[in-house]
Design a protein around this motif. Structure first.
Motif, PDB file in Angstrom:
ATOM      1  N   ILE A  21      -2.910  12.002 -12.824  1.00  0.00           N
ATOM      2  CA  ILE A  21      -1.745  11.968 -11.919  1.00  0.00           C
ATOM      3  C   ILE A  21      -2.009  10.985 -10.779  1.00  0.00           C
ATOM      4  CG2 ILE A  21      -0.426  13.324 -10.217  1.00  0.00           C
ATOM      5  CD1 ILE A  21       0.324  14.891 -12.525  1.00  0.00           C
ATOM      6  N   PHE A  22      -3.197  11.068 -10.179  1.00  0.00           N
ATOM      7  CA  PHE A  22      -3.521  10.156  -9.070  1.00  0.00           C
ATOM      8  C   PHE A  22      -3.449   8.705  -9.556  1.00  0.00           C
ATOM      9  CE2 PHE A  22      -6.326   7.574  -6.486  1.00  0.00           C
ATOM     10  CZ  PHE A  22      -5.930   7.916  -5.201  1.00  0.00           C
ATOM     11  N   GLU A  23      -4.153   8.436 -10.654  1.00  0.00           N
ATOM     12  CA  GLU A  23      -4.238   7.044 -11.134  1.00  0.00           C
ATOM     13  C   GLU A  23      -2.870   6.480 -11.509  1.00  0.00           C
ATOM     14  OE1 GLU A  23      -7.148   7.651 -14.136  1.00  0.00           O
ATOM     15  OE2 GLU A  23      -8.561   8.188 -12.542  1.00  0.00           O
ATOM     16  N   GLU A  24      -2.047   7.317 -12.160  1.00  0.00           N
ATOM     17  CA  GLU A  24      -0.760   6.795 -12.625  1.00  0.00           C
ATOM     18  C   GLU A  24       0.302   6.792 -11.522  1.00  0.00           C
ATOM     19  OE1 GLU A  24       0.363   8.148 -16.553  1.00  0.00           O
ATOM     20  OE2 GLU A  24      -1.730   8.153 -17.210  1.00  0.00           O
ATOM     21  N   THR A  25       0.021   7.466 -10.400  1.00  0.00           N
ATOM     22  CA  THR A  25       0.953   7.400  -9.262  1.00  0.00           C
ATOM     23  C   THR A  25       0.699   6.145  -8.426  1.00  0.00           C
ATOM     24  OG1 THR A  25       1.099   9.821  -9.203  1.00  0.00           O
ATOM     25  CG2 THR A  25       1.853   8.676  -7.250  1.00  0.00           C
ATOM     26  N   LEU A  26      -0.535   5.623  -8.482  1.00  0.00           N
ATOM     27  CA  LEU A  26      -0.876   4.448  -7.651  1.00  0.00           C
ATOM     28  C   LEU A  26       0.093   3.272  -7.825  1.00  0.00           C
ATOM     29  CD1 LEU A  26      -4.786   4.206  -7.582  1.00  0.00           C
ATOM     30  CD2 LEU A  26      -3.234   5.076  -5.836  1.00  0.00           C
ATOM     31  N   VAL A  36      -3.355   3.174  -1.277  1.00  0.00           N
ATOM     32  CA  VAL A  36      -4.299   4.217  -0.852  1.00  0.00           C
ATOM     33  C   VAL A  36      -5.631   3.527  -0.566  1.00  0.00           C
ATOM     34  CG1 VAL A  36      -5.394   6.403  -1.477  1.00  0.00           C
ATOM     35  CG2 VAL A  36      -3.086   5.896  -2.288  1.00  0.00           C
ATOM     36  N   LEU A  37      -6.221   3.844   0.603  1.00  0.00           N
ATOM     37  CA  LEU A  37      -7.366   3.054   1.056  1.00  0.00           C
ATOM     38  C   LEU A  37      -8.728   3.614   0.630  1.00  0.00           C
ATOM     39  CD1 LEU A  37      -6.066   2.102   4.615  1.00  0.00           C
ATOM     40  CD2 LEU A  37      -5.971   0.748   2.516  1.00  0.00           C
ATOM     41  N   GLU A  38      -8.747   4.775  -0.044  1.00  0.00           N
ATOM     42  CA  GLU A  38     -10.045   5.291  -0.519  1.00  0.00           C
ATOM     43  C   GLU A  38      -9.914   5.728  -1.971  1.00  0.00           C
ATOM     44  OE1 GLU A  38     -12.863   7.028   1.629  1.00  0.00           O
ATOM     45  OE2 GLU A  38     -11.921   6.864   3.604  1.00  0.00           O
ATOM     46  N   ASP A  39     -11.025   5.631  -2.687  1.00  0.00           N
ATOM     47  CA  ASP A  39     -11.044   6.032  -4.088  1.00  0.00           C
ATOM     48  C   ASP A  39     -11.565   7.469  -4.180  1.00  0.00           C
ATOM     49  OD1 ASP A  39     -11.568   6.502  -6.715  1.00  0.00           O
ATOM     50  OD2 ASP A  39     -12.750   4.687  -7.063  1.00  0.00           O
ATOM     51  N   PRO A  40     -10.723   8.411  -4.654  1.00  0.00           N
ATOM     52  CA  PRO A  40     -11.165   9.814  -4.673  1.00  0.00           C
ATOM     53  C   PRO A  40     -12.377  10.053  -5.568  1.00  0.00           C
ATOM     54  CG  PRO A  40      -9.060   9.570  -5.797  1.00  0.00           C
ATOM     55  CD  PRO A  40      -9.369   8.245  -5.175  1.00  0.00           C
ATOM     56  N   GLU A  41     -12.626   9.136  -6.491  1.00  0.00           N
ATOM     57  CA  GLU A  41     -13.797   9.313  -7.374  1.00  0.00           C
ATOM     58  C   GLU A  41     -15.081   8.954  -6.628  1.00  0.00           C
ATOM     59  OE1 GLU A  41     -13.477  10.889 -10.110  1.00  0.00           O
ATOM     60  OE2 GLU A  41     -11.289  10.794 -10.113  1.00  0.00           O
ATOM     61  N   LYS A  42     -14.945   8.208  -5.521  1.00  0.00           N
ATOM     62  CA  LYS A  42     -16.153   7.772  -4.778  1.00  0.00           C
ATOM     63  C   LYS A  42     -16.315   8.514  -3.458  1.00  0.00           C
ATOM     64  CE  LYS A  42     -16.291   3.166  -6.765  1.00  0.00           C
ATOM     65  NZ  LYS A  42     -15.430   2.008  -6.688  1.00  0.00           N
ATOM     66  N   SER A  43     -15.227   9.130  -2.992  1.00  0.00           N
ATOM     67  CA  SER A  43     -15.275   9.762  -1.672  1.00  0.00           C
ATOM     68  C   SER A  43     -15.087  11.268  -1.832  1.00  0.00           C
ATOM     69  CB  SER A  43     -14.155   9.156  -0.828  1.00  0.00           C
ATOM     70  OG  SER A  43     -13.718  10.046   0.140  1.00  0.00           O
ATOM     71  N   ARG A  44     -15.621  12.048  -0.890  1.00  0.00           N
ATOM     72  CA  ARG A  44     -15.418  13.504  -0.920  1.00  0.00           C
ATOM     73  C   ARG A  44     -14.260  13.897  -0.008  1.00  0.00           C
ATOM     74  NH1 ARG A  44     -17.886  16.309  -4.727  1.00  0.00           N
ATOM     75  NH2 ARG A  44     -18.076  18.108  -3.361  1.00  0.00           N
ATOM     76  N   PRO A  49      -6.343   8.031   3.722  1.00  0.00           N
ATOM     77  CA  PRO A  49      -5.410   7.190   4.467  1.00  0.00           C
ATOM     78  C   PRO A  49      -4.767   6.148   3.552  1.00  0.00           C
ATOM     79  CG  PRO A  49      -7.667   6.515   4.916  1.00  0.00           C
ATOM     80  CD  PRO A  49      -7.747   7.686   3.974  1.00  0.00           C
ATOM     81  N   THR A  50      -3.650   5.612   3.993  1.00  0.00           N
ATOM     82  CA  THR A  50      -3.018   4.508   3.264  1.00  0.00           C
ATOM     83  C   THR A  50      -2.872   3.338   4.234  1.00  0.00           C
ATOM     84  OG1 THR A  50      -0.705   4.969   3.787  1.00  0.00           O
ATOM     85  CG2 THR A  50      -1.659   6.206   1.952  1.00  0.00           C
ATOM     86  N   ASN A  51      -2.386   2.212   3.722  1.00  0.00           N
ATOM     87  CA  ASN A  51      -2.156   1.053   4.579  1.00  0.00           C
ATOM     88  C   ASN A  51      -1.006   1.291   5.555  1.00  0.00           C
ATOM     89  OD1 ASN A  51      -0.256   1.110   2.509  1.00  0.00           O
ATOM     90  ND2 ASN A  51       0.089  -1.084   2.599  1.00  0.00           N
TER      91      ASN A  51
END
Ligand code: PRP
Length: 236
Positions: A21-26, A36-44, A49-51
């Motif tokens: 859902i996240f990936e296909e909403t981007l 979206v300014l952060e990658d949920p797979e890399k951040s906890r 935040p967004t631009n």
């Protein structure tokens, strides 16, 4: 008298779940000018935040998206039709939930199906009118489907790894999401009935729709346009 300070633009909170859902909403967000300014797979982090200073994304479990939007913890969200139907059933119907559902986003597409072990004779089990043991996370969808067919079922609620249920004797059948079919195949299960096609829906809090209408409008329009463009590309 001092002039009133300009009111800050309303912050919009969008609830998404990690993964498909996240990936296909981007790309839909991009169409609305939102990155979206952060990658949920890399951040906890759970708040991303967004631009745009007035738009943020919150990461929640897929089944919690309707709850966040219903109570106003998020103004809008994206969730699968499966999740939405189960949430509405918990509340005794869509009218009691009161989520505005403007768009089928046509993303995260898959299907809800019945599957059994390769060696299980599903047609005769159904024909005999015997009680079928069905394990699923999607109890409301399964109950409605078998009730409409007049098949008696004992439903066993599970929260994951449904494929194990027929293999261990816990159930005769499962009702689960199927995308590529690889998971069923790897576990020697076969799809015997397709219950419904599933895709992700946009849901909007009804109060936000009224009080943040101007902030929401460009996003809803961009999402709708992106959906139309996808449909046109698929038809071409
Ligand atoms: C879903 C579903 C199946 C799998 C099907 O699980 O429950 O296990 O995907 O996909 P396939 O047909 O492409 O193999 P998901 O990965 O969404 O996780 P979940 O078990 O937490 O629902």
């Amino acid at each position: 008298m001092m002039a009133a300070a300009p009111t800050a633009s309303p912050v919009l909170t969008l609830a998404l779940s990690k993964g498909r859902i996240f990936e296909e909403t981007l790309p839909l967000l991009q169409a609305a000018g939102i990155e979206v300014l952060e990658d949920p797979e890399k951040s906890r982090k759970l708040i991303l935040p967004t631009n745009r200073a007035d738009v943020r994304v919150v990461l929640v479990r897929a089944s919690d998206v309707p709850t966040y939007v219903q109570y106003g913890g998020a103004d809008l969200g994206v969730c699968g039709k499966d999740t939405l139907l189960e949430h509405e059933a918990e509340w005794g119907g869509a009218a009691n939930v009161g989520l505005y559902q403007p768009l089928d986003l046509q993303i995260a597409r898959c299907r809800m199906s019945v599957a059994v072990r390769e060696d299980f004779d599903y047609p005769s089990a159904v024909r005999r009118g015997s009680r079928l043991k069905v394990a699923t996370k999607y109890v409301a969808i399964a109950r409605d489907f078998f009730a409409a067919k007049g098949v008696h079922v004992d439903l066993i609620k599970l929260y994951g790894s449904m494929e194990l249920a027929p293999l261990t004797g816990l159930a005769d059948a499962i009702v689960d999401l199927v995308s590529t079919g690889n998971t069923l195949k790897a576990n020697h299960l076969v799809e015997v009935e397709r219950i419904m096609d599933i895709s992700a829906r946009l849901v909007v809090n009804q109060t936000s729709l009224k009080v943040k209408r101007e902030a929401l409008r460009p996003i809803l329009e961009a999402f709708a346009r992106a959906g139309q463009a996808d449909k046109a590309a698929a038809a071409a």
